[in-house]
Design an enzyme around this catalytic site. Sequence first.
Site, PDB file in Angstrom:
ATOM      1  N   HIS A   1       0.797  -1.236   0.000  1.00  0.00           N
ATOM      2  CA  HIS A   1       0.000   0.000   0.000  1.00  0.00           C
ATOM      3  C   HIS A   1       0.824   1.277   0.000  1.00  0.00           C
ATOM      4  O   HIS A   1       0.277   2.371  -0.018  1.00  0.00           O
ATOM      5  CB  HIS A   1      -0.984   0.020   1.181  1.00  0.00           C
TER       6      HIS A   1
HETATM    7  C1  UD1 Z   1      -2.372   5.616   5.370  1.00  0.00           C
HETATM    8  C2  UD1 Z   1      -1.143   6.224   6.029  1.00  0.00           C
HETATM    9  C3  UD1 Z   1      -0.030   5.196   6.070  1.00  0.00           C
HETATM   10  C4  UD1 Z   1      -0.500   3.898   6.706  1.00  0.00           C
HETATM   11  C5  UD1 Z   1      -1.782   3.407   6.036  1.00  0.00           C
HETATM   12  C6  UD1 Z   1      -2.319   2.218   6.777  1.00  0.00           C
HETATM   13  C7  UD1 Z   1      -0.782   8.629   5.673  1.00  0.00           C
HETATM   14  C8  UD1 Z   1      -0.054   9.650   4.889  1.00  0.00           C
HETATM   15  N1  UD1 Z   1      -0.653   7.363   5.260  1.00  0.00           N
HETATM   16  O1  UD1 Z   1      -2.030   5.299   4.033  1.00  0.00           O
HETATM   17  O2  UD1 Z   1       1.049   5.705   6.834  1.00  0.00           O
HETATM   18  O3  UD1 Z   1       0.525   2.942   6.542  1.00  0.00           O
HETATM   19  O4  UD1 Z   1      -2.762   4.455   6.063  1.00  0.00           O
HETATM   20  O5  UD1 Z   1      -3.170   1.471   5.983  1.00  0.00           O
HETATM   21  O6  UD1 Z   1      -1.450   8.955   6.614  1.00  0.00           O
HETATM   22  N2  UD1 Z   1      -9.074   4.508   0.539  1.00  0.00           N
HETATM   23  C9  UD1 Z   1     -10.350   4.018   0.400  1.00  0.00           C
HETATM   24  N3  UD1 Z   1     -11.017   3.675   1.529  1.00  0.00           N
HETATM   25  C10 UD1 Z   1     -10.522   3.789   2.783  1.00  0.00           C
HETATM   26  C11 UD1 Z   1      -9.224   4.298   2.912  1.00  0.00           C
HETATM   27  C12 UD1 Z   1      -8.518   4.652   1.789  1.00  0.00           C
HETATM   28  O7  UD1 Z   1     -10.856   3.880  -0.698  1.00  0.00           O
HETATM   29  O8  UD1 Z   1     -11.204   3.448   3.759  1.00  0.00           O
HETATM   30  C13 UD1 Z   1      -8.310   4.855  -0.681  1.00  0.00           C
HETATM   31  C14 UD1 Z   1      -8.601   6.254  -1.216  1.00  0.00           C
HETATM   32  O9  UD1 Z   1      -8.523   6.205  -2.604  1.00  0.00           O
HETATM   33  C15 UD1 Z   1      -7.439   7.060  -0.691  1.00  0.00           C
HETATM   34  C16 UD1 Z   1      -6.308   6.039  -0.697  1.00  0.00           C
HETATM   35  O10 UD1 Z   1      -6.915   4.798  -0.386  1.00  0.00           O
HETATM   36  O11 UD1 Z   1      -7.145   8.171  -1.465  1.00  0.00           O
HETATM   37  C17 UD1 Z   1      -5.213   6.328   0.291  1.00  0.00           C
HETATM   38  O12 UD1 Z   1      -5.737   6.470   1.613  1.00  0.00           O
HETATM   39  P1  UD1 Z   1      -4.944   7.348   2.698  1.00  0.00           P
HETATM   40  O13 UD1 Z   1      -5.593   7.223   4.006  1.00  0.00           O
HETATM   41  O14 UD1 Z   1      -4.707   8.727   2.179  1.00  0.00           O
HETATM   42  O15 UD1 Z   1      -3.527   6.676   2.724  1.00  0.00           O
HETATM   43  P2  UD1 Z   1      -3.135   5.149   2.929  1.00  0.00           P
HETATM   44  O16 UD1 Z   1      -2.429   4.703   1.712  1.00  0.00           O
HETATM   45  O17 UD1 Z   1      -4.293   4.383   3.415  1.00  0.00           O
HETATM   46  N1  UDP Z   2      -4.168  -5.830   8.821  1.00  0.00           N
HETATM   47  C1  UDP Z   2      -5.466  -6.333   8.888  1.00  0.00           C
HETATM   48  N2  UDP Z   2      -6.074  -6.730   7.729  1.00  0.00           N
HETATM   49  C2  UDP Z   2      -5.473  -6.656   6.515  1.00  0.00           C
HETATM   50  C3  UDP Z   2      -4.155  -6.139   6.453  1.00  0.00           C
HETATM   51  C4  UDP Z   2      -3.541  -5.722   7.625  1.00  0.00           C
HETATM   52  O1  UDP Z   2      -6.037  -6.421   9.983  1.00  0.00           O
HETATM   53  O2  UDP Z   2      -6.093  -7.033   5.515  1.00  0.00           O
HETATM   54  C5  UDP Z   2      -3.512  -5.362  10.068  1.00  0.00           C
HETATM   55  C6  UDP Z   2      -2.187  -6.014  10.377  1.00  0.00           C
HETATM   56  O3  UDP Z   2      -2.351  -7.153  11.176  1.00  0.00           O
HETATM   57  C7  UDP Z   2      -1.444  -4.916  11.128  1.00  0.00           C
HETATM   58  C8  UDP Z   2      -2.003  -3.642  10.542  1.00  0.00           C
HETATM   59  O4  UDP Z   2      -3.211  -3.994   9.888  1.00  0.00           O
HETATM   60  O5  UDP Z   2      -1.733  -4.948  12.500  1.00  0.00           O
HETATM   61  C9  UDP Z   2      -1.048  -3.009   9.558  1.00  0.00           C
HETATM   62  O6  UDP Z   2      -1.674  -1.938   8.919  1.00  0.00           O
HETATM   63  P1  UDP Z   2      -1.209  -1.358   7.526  1.00  0.00           P
HETATM   64  O7  UDP Z   2      -0.383  -2.346   6.808  1.00  0.00           O
HETATM   65  O8  UDP Z   2      -2.431  -0.851   6.871  1.00  0.00           O
HETATM   66  O9  UDP Z   2      -0.379  -0.057   7.942  1.00  0.00           O
HETATM   67  P2  UDP Z   2       1.112   0.204   8.442  1.00  0.00           P
HETATM   68  O10 UDP Z   2       1.405  -0.691   9.577  1.00  0.00           O
HETATM   69  O11 UDP Z   2       2.020   0.027   7.276  1.00  0.00           O
HETATM   70  O12 UDP Z   2       1.070   1.647   8.834  1.00  0.00           O
END
Ligand code: UD1
Ligand code: UDP
Length: 354
Positions: A202
Amino acid sequence: MKIASIVGARPQFIKCNPVSKELRKDHQEVLIHTGQHYNYEMSKLFFEQLGIPKPDYNLGVGSGSHGEQTGKMLIEIEKILLKEKPDLVLVYGDTNSTLAGALAAVKLHIVIGHVEAGLRSFDKKMPEEINRVLTDHCSDLLFSPTRTGVINLEREGITKGVHLTGDVMYDALLNNLKIAEKSSILDELNVKNEEFYLTTVHRPENTDNIKNLSKILQVLSRINGKVIFPVHPRTMKFIKNNNLEKMIDENVIMIKPVGYLDFIWLEKNAKKILTDSGGIQKEAYMLKVPCITLRENTEWVETVKDGWNVLAGTNEEEILNSVKNFNPGGKQKKCFGNGTGSKQIKKILDQLKI
Ligand code: UD1
Ligand code: UDP
């Protein structure tokens, strides 16, 4: 004390859960969800499954550019902090929700505790790196999960209020692993223990870059074995918009993101994990599952130093070679503490005189 906890993204619900349970024994918690993550399987599922209390506020900020998203959160969080007047604000990790919470609180002179302080990848292109550094410099209490975190803070001149507590994600894992045994996810996906690989992707450098994402999808398809791939919505959007599905072979089983209990059960049973997630690198280590990290760097350097994680970036040969030959074993150094981080944080907060 009245403590405002600010969360918004998937990993924050998981980190906040054990801390919140401890805090609520003796303090009042106001739970603020920024709405950064909002899909059912990225948000509500975690509240339901882990029994996290319903947020007192959901700001519904949703997705957007960094400035837009962080700015909207800042405006809304400030309003709530002015209304609720908490004694302390707790923020978690390194997302835009973390930074917005810290910025809103510091300008209102509210004491800030940062859970997961001191982590650094030294890569300023990562939005998380900016969020971490700024949040740490706004914080009064810095709860670091690792010794490296404490050293990083010291290098930046932060020594006051720093506590090495261990990682609260370890608390979460220990609290939930037994419950996760009841998961039926392996049957549902028709896979058996150590007969499959687990992957997640991601990070912007992998998902917003067609070259890198194509390379990752191609390499997953070349793996000799089933690959379970719970796809983050960000990644799914990019795959669909760029018509990349055709690159993916039948061995790669793409599913929606799953709940925490199913996910840790998949992790525990996977042969190896391939990921660019921070939290998943740690969980792989805690569960003693070899991890191949699809990044050039990591803030979880202990997992690499201890031999359980390898940084393969998007180098196809490196990834495939690690899938075949990376077989760590032996004792670990227990880099993430002993699973009492949330208890330690509560104890420190109990003694606080505000
Ligand atoms: C965010 C965090 C990242 C974290 C990740 C965990 C920031 C800058 N990034 O990244 O550090 O590792 O969350 O998963 O805060 N979207 C949906 N539905 C949702 C959420 C997201 O469709 O419920 C899509 C949207 O198109 C959105 C994109 O995902 O624009 C990115 O979501 P965003 O929360 O901005 O960043 P993450 O990549 O999720
Ligand atoms: N996780 C989850 N379901 C998924 C993928 C990840 O519950 O389909 C959990 C995982 O066990 C971990 C956390 O989400 O605890 C990690 O989140 P993510 O990878 O979104 O973010 P990051 O840790 O990179 O910020």
